[in-house]
Each structure stands twice: as C-alpha cells, then as structure tokens.
Design a protein around this motif. Structure first.
Motif, short mmCIF file in Angstrom:
data_model
loop_
_atom_site.label_atom_id
_atom_site.label_comp_id
_atom_site.label_asym_id
_atom_site.label_seq_id
_atom_site.Cartn_x
_atom_site.Cartn_y
_atom_site.Cartn_z
N LEU A 68 12.93 -11.40 1.81
CA LEU A 68 12.12 -10.23 2.15
C LEU A 68 10.66 -10.65 2.23
CD1 LEU A 68 14.75 -8.70 1.45
CD2 LEU A 68 13.33 -6.90 0.47
N ASP A 69 9.88 -9.88 2.97
CA ASP A 69 8.46 -10.17 3.15
C ASP A 69 7.73 -10.17 1.79
OD1 ASP A 69 6.06 -10.18 5.24
OD2 ASP A 69 5.54 -8.79 3.63
N ALA A 70 6.92 -11.19 1.55
CA ALA A 70 6.25 -11.34 0.25
C ALA A 70 5.30 -10.17 -0.03
CB ALA A 70 5.49 -12.66 0.20
N ALA A 71 4.55 -9.74 0.98
CA ALA A 71 3.62 -8.64 0.78
C ALA A 71 4.36 -7.35 0.46
CB ALA A 71 2.74 -8.45 2.02
N TYR A 72 5.51 -7.14 1.11
CA TYR A 72 6.32 -5.96 0.81
C TYR A 72 6.82 -6.01 -0.63
CZ TYR A 72 10.24 -2.77 0.60
OH TYR A 72 11.09 -1.77 0.21
N LEU A 73 7.36 -7.16 -1.05
CA LEU A 73 7.88 -7.28 -2.40
C LEU A 73 6.79 -7.05 -3.44
CD1 LEU A 73 10.21 -10.39 -1.98
CD2 LEU A 73 10.93 -8.04 -2.44
N ASP A 78 4.05 -3.65 -7.52
CA ASP A 78 2.81 -2.95 -7.90
C ASP A 78 3.04 -1.44 -7.97
OD1 ASP A 78 1.52 -5.39 -7.96
OD2 ASP A 78 0.56 -5.15 -6.00
N ASP A 79 3.84 -0.93 -7.04
CA ASP A 79 4.11 0.51 -7.01
C ASP A 79 4.99 0.94 -8.19
OD1 ASP A 79 2.58 0.78 -4.78
OD2 ASP A 79 4.24 0.97 -3.37
N PHE A 80 5.93 0.08 -8.59
CA PHE A 80 6.71 0.38 -9.79
C PHE A 80 5.79 0.42 -11.01
CE2 PHE A 80 10.70 -1.17 -7.60
CZ PHE A 80 11.41 0.01 -7.75
N ALA A 81 4.89 -0.55 -11.07
CA ALA A 81 3.96 -0.61 -12.21
C ALA A 81 3.03 0.60 -12.22
CB ALA A 81 3.16 -1.90 -12.17
N GLY A 82 2.66 1.07 -11.03
CA GLY A 82 1.72 2.19 -10.93
C GLY A 82 2.36 3.56 -10.86
N GLN A 91 10.37 -0.04 -13.54
CA GLN A 91 9.04 0.32 -14.02
C GLN A 91 8.69 -0.46 -15.28
OE1 GLN A 91 9.73 4.77 -13.66
NE2 GLN A 91 7.57 4.70 -13.14
N ALA A 92 9.64 -0.55 -16.21
CA ALA A 92 9.40 -1.30 -17.45
C ALA A 92 9.16 -2.78 -17.15
CB ALA A 92 10.58 -1.13 -18.39
N THR A 93 9.95 -3.31 -16.22
CA THR A 93 9.80 -4.73 -15.87
C THR A 93 8.47 -5.00 -15.18
OG1 THR A 93 12.19 -5.03 -15.65
CG2 THR A 93 10.78 -6.61 -14.49
N ALA A 94 8.14 -4.19 -14.19
CA ALA A 94 6.90 -4.41 -13.43
C ALA A 94 5.67 -4.25 -14.32
CB ALA A 94 6.83 -3.43 -12.26
N MET A 95 5.71 -3.30 -15.24
CA MET A 95 4.57 -3.09 -16.14
C MET A 95 4.41 -4.25 -17.12
SD MET A 95 4.88 1.01 -16.86
CE MET A 95 3.47 1.06 -17.97
N ALA A 96 5.51 -4.95 -17.40
CA ALA A 96 5.45 -6.09 -18.32
C ALA A 96 5.02 -7.38 -17.63
CB ALA A 96 6.81 -6.29 -18.99
N ALA A 103 2.81 -11.38 -8.08
CA ALA A 103 2.54 -12.09 -6.83
C ALA A 103 3.42 -13.33 -6.71
CB ALA A 103 1.07 -12.49 -6.76
N ALA A 104 3.60 -14.05 -7.81
CA ALA A 104 4.41 -15.27 -7.78
C ALA A 104 5.88 -14.95 -7.53
CB ALA A 104 4.26 -16.02 -9.11
#
Length: 225
Positions: A68-73, A78-82, A91-96, A103-104
């Motif tokens: 999948l496109d890196a910018a999309y991922l 970021d949207d899960f975190a926000g 959400q829990a994973t992205a915030m952690a 980005a990596a």
C-alpha cells in the motif's frame, strides 16, 4: 603553545559533541522488529492481525498492508492516533507509536511484496452484471454514486495517498469501512466523499461491492492483471 592547546581542547570538545549527537538522537527505527515484537511501549506486534507477510487476514477482516502507498498508511496510523478513525486495537497501537515509528512502519509495509496467495483469490468472480460489479465499474448515477474505480483505479488497484487499493482486500474489511463511514464512526476521507457515497448504499449494496473487490486478483506489483 597555550593557544595551540586551547585550539586542540576546543577541537576535542567539538568532536565529542559531534560524536555524541547521533548517540543522543533517535536511532533508526527497526520497523521489521515492531511488526514481529511490538515496540515495548504498548504497541502490539503488527503481524498478530496483519500477518507476517502483511497480507492481512480475510477470516477476521484485517486488511492487507503490503504494497500500500506509504503516505496513505502513515495517514491512517496518524488518524488512528488522532481519533479520525476508530478501532480499539488500532487506536491503542497507533497512540503507543512515535511519529518516527509510524513513518517507518508505513515505509516498511509499502515495500513488502504482494503475498502470492492474494494473486489468486479463492472468492469466485461475480458476474459482470451483478450489483457489486455494476457499482464498482459503472456506479449508480441516479443516486449520484460514481463508479468506485473512478477514484480507486482500474479494478480497485489504488491511486496515490488518498484512494487506497480495494482489490484483494478482505470483503469483511471493505464492508466494515463502508458501514463505518455510513454510521459516522470513520471520517478521514477527502471532502467527506466516502460518507456521501456510503449513505447512498443499502446493506445489500455494501455486501455486494465488497465481495466484488475482494474477488479481484493481484499481480506482484499490486495491480490487477
């Protein structure tokens, strides 16, 4: 001699500072390690839901991330975190995850090869005049619903950072996302386009179009043949 000594001392401090900076700076993120072990700070291993190869899990509706496109991922993380996307696990994973880790991971998954199993889906290809095929390729203009492929590319291969691949994604995942937009629990689409489209679809429409995209084969680059 004192002048030379001072210069040497300053030079020594300068070299020490230059050497110390990378040590104090963030090390390069080991995205592969996070996918298999988590980050030790609350982020679970990605492979638990998305597979070792990033191919997702059709039985549980977890999406493919490989190729999948890196910018999309990164935007999705970021949207899960926000909070623009909701999911207790994600959400829990992205915030952690730190910004660098998100980005990596996005870059890592964007470079993974398409799992061979996705190149020949087990789902039968729906007929060309089926509801799913019509919605995907022709749309429903009396309800102002354009064909899905107009944004998501031929057979749903994906276009850039805003229109992800639908081809080869689990039907349960596609269906869940359409319902999330319909119910307002997901709202991170450009110009609220998906919210409008999903509201014009019935439950049967959503099931049919999700099944059509899940049945599309992929080639090694992620494009449909």
């Amino acid at each position: 001699m004192q002048h030379v000594g001072s210069r040497m001392l300053l030079l020594g401090f300068g070299l020490a500072a230059a050497t110390a900076l990378p040590v104090g700076a963030a090390h390069a993120v080991d995205a592969a390690a996070i996918t298999t072990q988590g980050n030790g700070k609350g982020a679970a291993p990605c492979m638990a839901c998305h597979g070792v190869d990033g191919g997702g899990q059709a039985s549980t509706g977890n999406p493919r991330l490989a190729r999948l496109d890196a910018a999309y991922l990164q935007k999705q993380l970021d949207d899960f975190a926000g909070g623009a996307r909701t999911s207790p696990v994600m959400q829990a994973t992205a915030m952690a995850l730190s910004d660098d880790e998100r980005a990596a991971l996005a870059a890592y998954y964007s470079k993974l090869p398409i799992p061979p199993v996705l190149m020949k889906p087990v789902t039968p290809m729906p007929a060309t005049d089926s509801v799913g095929a019509v919605l995907a390729t022709r749309g429903r203009w009396d309800k102002q619903v354009p064909a899905c492929v107009q944004c998501h590319g031929p057979s749903g291969i994906g276009v850039g950072a805003h229109f992800p691949p639908l081809a080869g994604q689990p039907a349960a995942y596609i269906e869940a996302q359409l319902k999330a937009w319909q119910q307002g629990t997901r709202h991170n689409d450009p110009l609220q386009l998906m919210q409008h489209l999903s509201n014009a679809l019935s439950a049967q429409d959503i099931n049919a179009v999700a099944g059509w995209f899940a049945a599309q084969p992929l080639d090694a680059k992620g494009a449909t043949p």
